[in-house]
Design a protein around this motif. Sequence first.
Motif, PDB file in Angstrom:
ATOM      1  N   PHE A   8     -14.232  22.544 -80.996  1.00 17.70           N
ATOM      2  CA  PHE A   8     -14.112  21.092 -81.054  1.00 17.70           C
ATOM      3  C   PHE A   8     -14.562  20.517 -79.717  1.00 17.70           C
ATOM      4  O   PHE A   8     -14.508  21.189 -78.679  1.00 17.70           O
ATOM      5  N   THR A   9     -15.022  19.278 -79.760  1.00 19.47           N
ATOM      6  CA  THR A   9     -15.503  18.600 -78.559  1.00 19.47           C
ATOM      7  C   THR A   9     -14.379  17.782 -77.961  1.00 19.47           C
ATOM      8  O   THR A   9     -13.816  16.902 -78.620  1.00 19.47           O
ATOM      9  N   THR A  10     -14.052  18.068 -76.710  1.00 21.16           N
ATOM     10  CA  THR A  10     -12.962  17.347 -76.063  1.00 21.16           C
ATOM     11  C   THR A  10     -13.500  16.142 -75.289  1.00 21.16           C
ATOM     12  O   THR A  10     -14.687  15.799 -75.380  1.00 21.16           O
ATOM     13  N   PHE A  82      -4.930  20.242 -64.307  1.00 25.71           N
ATOM     14  CA  PHE A  82      -3.935  20.596 -65.318  1.00 25.71           C
ATOM     15  C   PHE A  82      -3.866  19.502 -66.378  1.00 25.71           C
ATOM     16  O   PHE A  82      -3.779  19.792 -67.574  1.00 25.71           O
ATOM     17  N   SER A  83      -3.941  18.245 -65.946  1.00 27.78           N
ATOM     18  CA  SER A  83      -3.852  17.138 -66.899  1.00 27.78           C
ATOM     19  C   SER A  83      -5.054  17.105 -67.836  1.00 27.78           C
ATOM     20  O   SER A  83      -4.949  16.597 -68.955  1.00 27.78           O
ATOM     21  N   ALA A  84      -6.199  17.649 -67.392  1.00 31.35           N
ATOM     22  CA  ALA A  84      -7.363  17.729 -68.283  1.00 31.35           C
ATOM     23  C   ALA A  84      -7.054  18.633 -69.473  1.00 31.35           C
ATOM     24  O   ALA A  84      -7.433  18.342 -70.612  1.00 31.35           O
ATOM     25  N   CYS A  85      -6.341  19.728 -69.216  1.00 28.67           N
ATOM     26  CA  CYS A  85      -5.965  20.635 -70.307  1.00 28.67           C
ATOM     27  C   CYS A  85      -4.954  19.974 -71.245  1.00 28.67           C
ATOM     28  O   CYS A  85      -4.969  20.213 -72.454  1.00 28.67           O
ATOM     29  N   PHE A  92      -7.608  18.028 -79.438  1.00 32.80           N
ATOM     30  CA  PHE A  92      -7.470  19.098 -80.422  1.00 32.80           C
ATOM     31  C   PHE A  92      -6.707  18.588 -81.647  1.00 32.80           C
ATOM     32  O   PHE A  92      -7.135  18.785 -82.800  1.00 32.80           O
ATOM     33  N   VAL A  93      -5.600  17.901 -81.416  1.00 33.52           N
ATOM     34  CA  VAL A  93      -4.793  17.366 -82.519  1.00 33.52           C
ATOM     35  C   VAL A  93      -5.566  16.283 -83.273  1.00 33.52           C
ATOM     36  O   VAL A  93      -5.526  16.216 -84.506  1.00 33.52           O
TER      37      VAL A  93
END
Length: 582
Positions: A8-10, A82-85, A92-93
């Motif tokens: 998926f494209t974030t 970390f906030s990017a993850c 993703f959701v």
Amino acid sequence: MNNTQNRFTTFDQTEIFYQHWQATHESDTPKKAILLFHRGHEHSGRMAHLVNELKLPDFDFFAWDARGHGHSPGDRGDAPSFSACVKDIQYFVNHIQENYDINPENIAVIGQSVGAVLAATWVHDYAPKIRALCLASPAFSIKLYIPLAIPSLKILSKVRGNFFINSYVKSKMLTHDLERAKAYDEDPLIARAISVRMLLGLDEASNRIVNDAENIHVPTQILSSGSDFVVFQKPQKEFYAKLPHPLKEFHNLEGFYHDTLGEINREIAINKIRRFIQQCFDLPYQAPDLIHADKIGQSCAIAEEYSSPLPKNSFKDLFWQFTKKNLKIGSHFSRGLKIGEETGYDSGSTLDFVYRNESESPNFLGKMIDKQYLNAIGWRGIRVRKENIELLLKKYADILVQNRKPVRILDIASGHGRYILDAVADFSKKPDSILLRDYSEINVEAGKRLILDRNLESLAEFVQGDAFDTASLAAIKPKATLAVVSGLYELFSENDLLQQSLEGLNKAMLKDGYLIYTGQVWHPQQEFIARALTSHRQGNAWVMRLRSQAEMDMLVEQAGFKKIDQCIDDFGIFTISVAQKL
């Protein structure tokens, strides 16, 4: 179950790898899903055994490889932040909802170690309406075994920038399952190192989430390994104790090592997860009711505490009196402090100075004070908020243009209007109209000058108006398609005021129009601001009541909007959300 591998494209166009195991669905029942988030260094393959072992055949399963892990791109063990993850989880959701027709309220999340912290941070910051959250040995505090390791790494990172450190963790410290330990040792996809920025980001997010766990409004289960060599158990218990939801569980698994869901007797943990998820799905989904959070609850209590006077001549009272006197003295030298003292540190004039982000004092001492003042974490977060608002304004203005709808911008509390006018300069097509409003005559006059300076008087108008006057907002013509409320609701504790404002905003907008609204879910300087800084409202103390994202979203939804987008700064302070008028 049928397994497929996908991407998926974030948010930054990175292609994140994930696996999907599809259940056999009854045609007349809503689809349900379980999301799996692996521990640090690992990947989705290390969680795949849970698909069969959980014995939940009517659930779809999804498991990703976090960026920098497994088959996903990026330097091994690294990410932009970390906030990017955490933001990757939101995308993703969104991807699962759009492509598999599974709504968040039919999703349960299982996270292990670092994956558990990512999941908990996402639930705190984005307030998704998921059904259940299961956290296995969340890595809220890692046993680094070196005194002052975190402070030392912070200093080194400032000198060296980002760098990598190898994990001391051996497979025999993770599990008693010899086959799983051997697989760990031989797995070429295991990332043996972790970047310092991810390690420090994990530590900062963990401290924030543990301290503010009362703003996680989701049924939550904690599985804590009793013989964990990798993370401490104490913050897991502190986190659990603060969780407000009545459906919560804490399980201490005696003798378990850190790989809780990969232990030799893991069926003990897995049975608990299965039972918890099934029970949560047996009950109808119920969103948290936070309408009275301004009158009762932890955020109300904290704001009340900071607004109460301290015992006269107590150490704390003397400390804050000294701090306020220092600010007064500093205002004779510093342009930034002078604006704050004269107009309030939450005024439109102060915000405009923060946005300009330049030392404007004529003397050397004032320039030094301005630099330190502008570098405060709250003001850095404000500037990131401005950047995020501008990005979202452009994004949704483009969507309106693509859908052949007018772009009519409305900001009901603009300050000087700088962020709106800056954003418009980057639009691919000029908006049809811009209406800026503010209660302060000073701000209106300053905003009118900005409009003239940018030659926008043909399409932009700045008028005086009350952002909480329902009738005044409802009377706005023509109706807006892109409305903004930035930095306003955070200044007012009373939810009744917000309801009045949002009701008027709904009436001021066309159907399917977009509302961009900001929130403040956490602030590391909340007491400093309350005890030392003055507000624009009659020079009173600037006492903020922090609203959880769940509370803010609930108010917006009750006013007839549906939230569709959100972002947050790396500090975890300011959220910017987008909702569409139903």
